[in-house]
Design a protein around this motif. Structure first.
Motif, PDB file in Angstrom:
ATOM      1  N   GLY A  24       0.905  -1.186   0.126  1.00  0.00           N
ATOM      2  CA  GLY A  24       0.025   0.124   0.010  1.00  0.00           C
ATOM      3  C   GLY A  24       0.922   1.283  -0.041  1.00  0.00           C
ATOM      4  N   ILE A  25       1.981   1.261   0.763  1.00  0.00           N
ATOM      5  CA  ILE A  25       2.683   2.417   0.964  1.00  0.00           C
ATOM      6  C   ILE A  25       3.499   2.341  -0.613  1.00  0.00           C
ATOM      7  N   LEU A  26       4.039   1.594  -0.944  1.00  0.00           N
ATOM      8  CA  LEU A  26       4.802   1.380  -2.472  1.00  0.00           C
ATOM      9  C   LEU A  26       3.873   1.924  -3.292  1.00  0.00           C
ATOM     10  N   THR A  27       2.549   1.670  -3.184  1.00  0.00           N
ATOM     11  CA  THR A  27       1.583   2.276  -4.588  1.00  0.00           C
ATOM     12  C   THR A  27       1.372   3.539  -4.408  1.00  0.00           C
ATOM     13  N   PHE A  28       1.288   4.194  -3.268  1.00  0.00           N
ATOM     14  CA  PHE A  28       1.290   5.712  -3.062  1.00  0.00           C
ATOM     15  C   PHE A  28       2.760   6.237  -3.453  1.00  0.00           C
ATOM     16  N   ILE A  40      -8.149  -0.005  10.009  1.00  0.00           N
ATOM     17  CA  ILE A  40      -6.754  -0.172  10.543  1.00  0.00           C
ATOM     18  C   ILE A  40      -5.661  -0.094   9.394  1.00  0.00           C
ATOM     19  N   PHE A  41      -6.110  -0.859   8.223  1.00  0.00           N
ATOM     20  CA  PHE A  41      -5.256  -0.945   6.984  1.00  0.00           C
ATOM     21  C   PHE A  41      -4.858   0.523   6.422  1.00  0.00           C
ATOM     22  N   PRO A  42      -5.819   1.525   6.165  1.00  0.00           N
ATOM     23  CA  PRO A  42      -5.544   2.563   5.573  1.00  0.00           C
ATOM     24  C   PRO A  42      -4.854   3.699   6.647  1.00  0.00           C
ATOM     25  N   MET A  43      -5.054   3.317   7.975  1.00  0.00           N
ATOM     26  CA  MET A  43      -4.310   4.111   9.026  1.00  0.00           C
ATOM     27  C   MET A  43      -2.909   3.902   9.088  1.00  0.00           C
ATOM     28  N   PHE A  44      -2.551   2.216   8.920  1.00  0.00           N
ATOM     29  CA  PHE A  44      -1.136   2.010   8.900  1.00  0.00           C
ATOM     30  C   PHE A  44      -0.462   2.609   7.621  1.00  0.00           C
ATOM     31  N   VAL A  45      -1.043   2.625   6.535  1.00  0.00           N
ATOM     32  CA  VAL A  45      -0.647   3.010   5.257  1.00  0.00           C
ATOM     33  C   VAL A  45      -0.246   4.457   5.464  1.00  0.00           C
ATOM     34  N   ALA A  46      -1.278   5.283   5.807  1.00  0.00           N
ATOM     35  CA  ALA A  46      -1.059   6.703   5.997  1.00  0.00           C
ATOM     36  C   ALA A  46       0.298   7.017   6.959  1.00  0.00           C
ATOM     37  N   LEU A 104       3.168  18.846  -7.324  1.00  0.00           N
ATOM     38  CA  LEU A 104       2.289  17.493  -8.036  1.00  0.00           C
ATOM     39  C   LEU A 104       2.565  16.222  -7.151  1.00  0.00           C
ATOM     40  N   ALA A 105       3.700  16.008  -6.489  1.00  0.00           N
ATOM     41  CA  ALA A 105       3.860  14.888  -6.102  1.00  0.00           C
ATOM     42  C   ALA A 105       3.122  14.434  -4.845  1.00  0.00           C
ATOM     43  N   VAL A 106       2.546  15.639  -4.135  1.00  0.00           N
ATOM     44  CA  VAL A 106       1.750  15.816  -3.045  1.00  0.00           C
ATOM     45  C   VAL A 106       0.269  15.268  -3.354  1.00  0.00           C
ATOM     46  N   PHE A 107      -0.087  15.568  -4.507  1.00  0.00           N
ATOM     47  CA  PHE A 107      -1.564  15.499  -4.866  1.00  0.00           C
ATOM     48  C   PHE A 107      -2.244  14.081  -4.525  1.00  0.00           C
ATOM     49  N   PRO A 108      -1.268  13.077  -5.098  1.00  0.00           N
ATOM     50  CA  PRO A 108      -2.048  11.409  -4.897  1.00  0.00           C
ATOM     51  C   PRO A 108      -1.977  11.260  -3.470  1.00  0.00           C
ATOM     52  N   LEU A 109      -1.236  12.023  -2.647  1.00  0.00           N
ATOM     53  CA  LEU A 109      -1.339  11.430  -1.114  1.00  0.00           C
ATOM     54  C   LEU A 109      -2.775  12.054  -0.518  1.00  0.00           C
ATOM     55  N   ASN A 110      -3.440  12.725  -1.153  1.00  0.00           N
ATOM     56  CA  ASN A 110      -4.593  13.443  -0.651  1.00  0.00           C
ATOM     57  C   ASN A 110      -5.576  12.061  -0.327  1.00  0.00           C
ATOM     58  N   GLU A 111      -5.355  11.086  -1.606  1.00  0.00           N
ATOM     59  CA  GLU A 111      -6.307   9.757  -1.583  1.00  0.00           C
ATOM     60  C   GLU A 111      -6.221   9.043  -0.212  1.00  0.00           C
ATOM     61  N   ALA A 112      -5.048   9.091   0.309  1.00  0.00           N
ATOM     62  CA  ALA A 112      -4.508   8.053   1.380  1.00  0.00           C
ATOM     63  C   ALA A 112      -4.659   8.911   2.795  1.00  0.00           C
ATOM     64  N   ILE A 113      -4.940  10.234   2.601  1.00  0.00           N
ATOM     65  CA  ILE A 113      -4.944  10.950   3.861  1.00  0.00           C
ATOM     66  C   ILE A 113      -6.291  11.588   4.236  1.00  0.00           C
TER      67      ILE A 113
END
Length: 578
Positions: free
Chosen positions: A35-39, A145-151, A289-298
């Motif tokens: 999950g982390i590597l995906t983001f 649980i899973f999204p929190m660990f990834v974030a 631009l690198a920050v934009f995809p992180l919005n989905e995770a956070i």
């Protein structure tokens, strides 16, 4: 502060979720890493794209300055969906491994507590437990649980990476992302916690009320209170909708605040980039631009954290059940005659203070035919459940040959047969339905049982005879025929005690009398406990007792009561329409 969060307290005391976190931790680590590597790939793709677009707008000093980002863009572009696919496989495999074992433990717990479960929970509670709570626990893994660990993993990477370039910027991102990842979710849990708890309780209450009321809808209609029933349901539904609207209103405000913080991150990066890369502006676009995809995770973390309020209730309710399967291999064997003894039996339904039965004392000797009468709600059916050990008395004891009936477990079927108000026939053949009473019964035994209940000629005339399908719930047959088929099943079971729980409800008077006569003829020599609400056929009973307000108010043989009880005479005359 974290220890005061309800879900944290529930997880500390948990016996359902925590064991699976430890058992499948390798799969969990793999899923979180993917999950982390995906983001990371998504951020890398946008980073390279931003750099490439900015650099291509100017004349590059070296072709490699454009070619390398192109290769990396392709690599990250392919890596992102590939890793996301692998992450979904790993995370869902992780969840399904856990929830499959989780469900097994749940059903084991219900099986262990099967006879007692019905006495502790209403049917609506069971539906809420199996449909709502199990899915809530599964969502606890996937949505929280899973999204929190990834974030949290991404949070560490962002702070370390920017802190390496500019320590002050790293500290600023530590604060801003920390607010989005920790502070706002905790705020959501605190503010919306009580509202979501109320919503969950309201939904559970609707399960209980609607299920129990629909099953008793005929009573509502007969009592002329159908509108009251509808109003009760509509009012409860309206309260839940009102709370849901309040929750959604808060969520809109909270999501707006999250996006404002995200805008603050973008503006901060632009200002930082302008100062850090004043002579290489192409890096500014890359970092922003690198920050934009992180919005989905956070951005989804506050909602994920808020939902734990609902999961916490489910977790606590599940932890009230036993988690280990307990088997009783002890074979209980008793010999005839089979006598039932009730001593000072009291029963109060859970979650209420109403005592349904109060001080019942009764002896039922082998071969006796006893009728138990009383108005609706007097406790007749509750007494039937207590006799079979399906419920445990709140006080007192019920024993069969000196052994509490609750201790027999599944073995009680060797001594008790039951015909309910609406005998259920399954959507299979007549033979299969009757063999529920005796799996090893031969066709000859089945024909004999059908002959004894007066259905031999009718079944012989059917095209497929014993292989005829009865249709769902036995709708192919009339009410009287369904009762006779149920009796044939009882005859094949050949248990010494037969419990008839208002078996003639809904039958016309002629059919009812015919069914009663068949019962009396075919159950000769067996103990017959007949629970009914009126007195037709009562003269053939050895003993009659009336239950009122949870107590036996009239008891004796039909002849004794006719001679000595004016109330019995009045009731019998009223029942006969005299």
């Amino acid at each position: 502060m974290f220890n005061k969060i309800p879900i944290i307290q529930a997880l500390k005391e948990d016996r359902w979720v925590k064991p699976f976190l430890k058992r499948y931790k390798k799969t969990l680590v793999l899923a979180i890493s993917l999950g982390i590597l995906t983001f990371v790939c998504a951020a890398g793709l946008m980073f390279c794209a931003g750099f490439l677009i900015s650099k291509s707008a100017t004349k590059p000093e070296n072709i490699l300055l454009v070619y390398v980002p192109i290769v990396l863009t392709r690599a990250f572009g392919i890596g992102r969906p590939a890793l996301q696919y692998l992450e979904r496989l790993a995370s869902h495999n992780w969840v399904f491994q856990m929830t499959s074992k989780f469900r097994q433990n749940l059903y084991d717990a219900l099986e262990v507590d099967a006879t007692k479960f019905n006495s502790k929970y209403q049917l609506g509670d069971i539906l809420g437990l199996l449909s709502d709570d199990v899915s809530h626990i599964q969502n606890l893994y996937l949505r929280s649980i899973f999204p929190m660990f990834v974030a949290w993993g991404l949070y560490a990477i962002i702070v370390v990476a920017l802190g390496f370039l500019t320590p002050l910027m790293g500290l600023w991102m530590l604060l801003v992302f920390g607010i989005m990842i920790f502070a706002i979710p905790i705020w959501s849990i605190i503010v919306n916690g009580s509202k979501q708890s109320f919503e969950k309780e309201a939904r559970d209450r609707l399960y209980v009320d609607l299920t129990d009321n629909v099953m008793g809808v005929s009573d509502w209609v007969l009592s002329g209170r159908s509108q009251e029933f509808l109003k009760l349901h509509v009012d409860n539904q309206a309260k839940m909708v009102e709370v849901q609207q309040q929750i959604k209103s808060f969520e809109r405000k909270r999501n707006f605040i999250v996006q404002m913080f995200y805008l603050l991150v973008i503006v901060s990066l632009i200002i930082w980039g302008a100062g850090k890369f004043a002579h290489a502006t192409n890096w500014i676009a890359a970092f922003v631009l690198a920050v934009f995809p992180l919005n989905e995770a956070i951005a989804g973390l506050p909602a994920a954290g808020q939902e734990t309020n609902v999961y916490e209730k489910s977790l606590r309710r599940l932890n009230k059940l036993k988690t280990e399967k307990i088997t009783n291999n002890e074979k209980i064997q008793i010999e005839a005659p089979y006598n039932l003894l009730l001593k000072d039996v009291h029963y109060t339904y859970p979650k209420t203070d109403k005592e349904v039965l109060s001080g019942i004392n009764l002896k039922i000797v082998a071969g006796e035919k006893i009728a138990i009468l009383g108005q609706s709600g007097a406790g007749k059916s509750t007494l039937a459940s207590l006799l079979r050990g399906d419920r445990l008395p709140s006080q007192g004891s019920i024993s069969l040959n000196g052994i509490p009936t609750a201790k027999f477990g599944d073995q009680i079927a060797n001594y008790f047969s039951v015909i309910n108000q609406k005998p259920y026939l399954f959507n299979t053949t007549i033979a299969n339905n009757l063999r529920l009473g005796n799996e090893t019964a031969s066709d000859e035994q089945i024909w004999d049982a059908l002959d004894r209940v007066g259905l031999l000629e009718m079944v012989k005339k059917l095209p497929q005879k014993l292989d005829t399908k009865v249709d769902e719930a036995g709708l192919r047959f009339s009410g009287g025929e369904r009762h006779r088929l149920a009796l044939a099943r009882i005859l094949l079971q050949d248990a010494p005690i037969v419990l008839l729980d208002e078996p003639t409800v809904g039958l016309d008077s002629v059919t009812e009398q015919a069914v009663i006569d068949t019962f009396n003829q075919q159950l000769v020599g067996k103990t017959m406990i007949w629970i009914t609400h009126h007195l037709q056929g009562i003269d053939k009973m050895d003993q009659v007792l009336f239950i009122e307000h949870g107590q036996i108010v009239i008891q004796g043989s039909p002849n004794e009561l006719w001679e000595n009880s004016s109330r019995f005479r009045e009731l019998k005359k009223a029942d006969q329409g005299l």
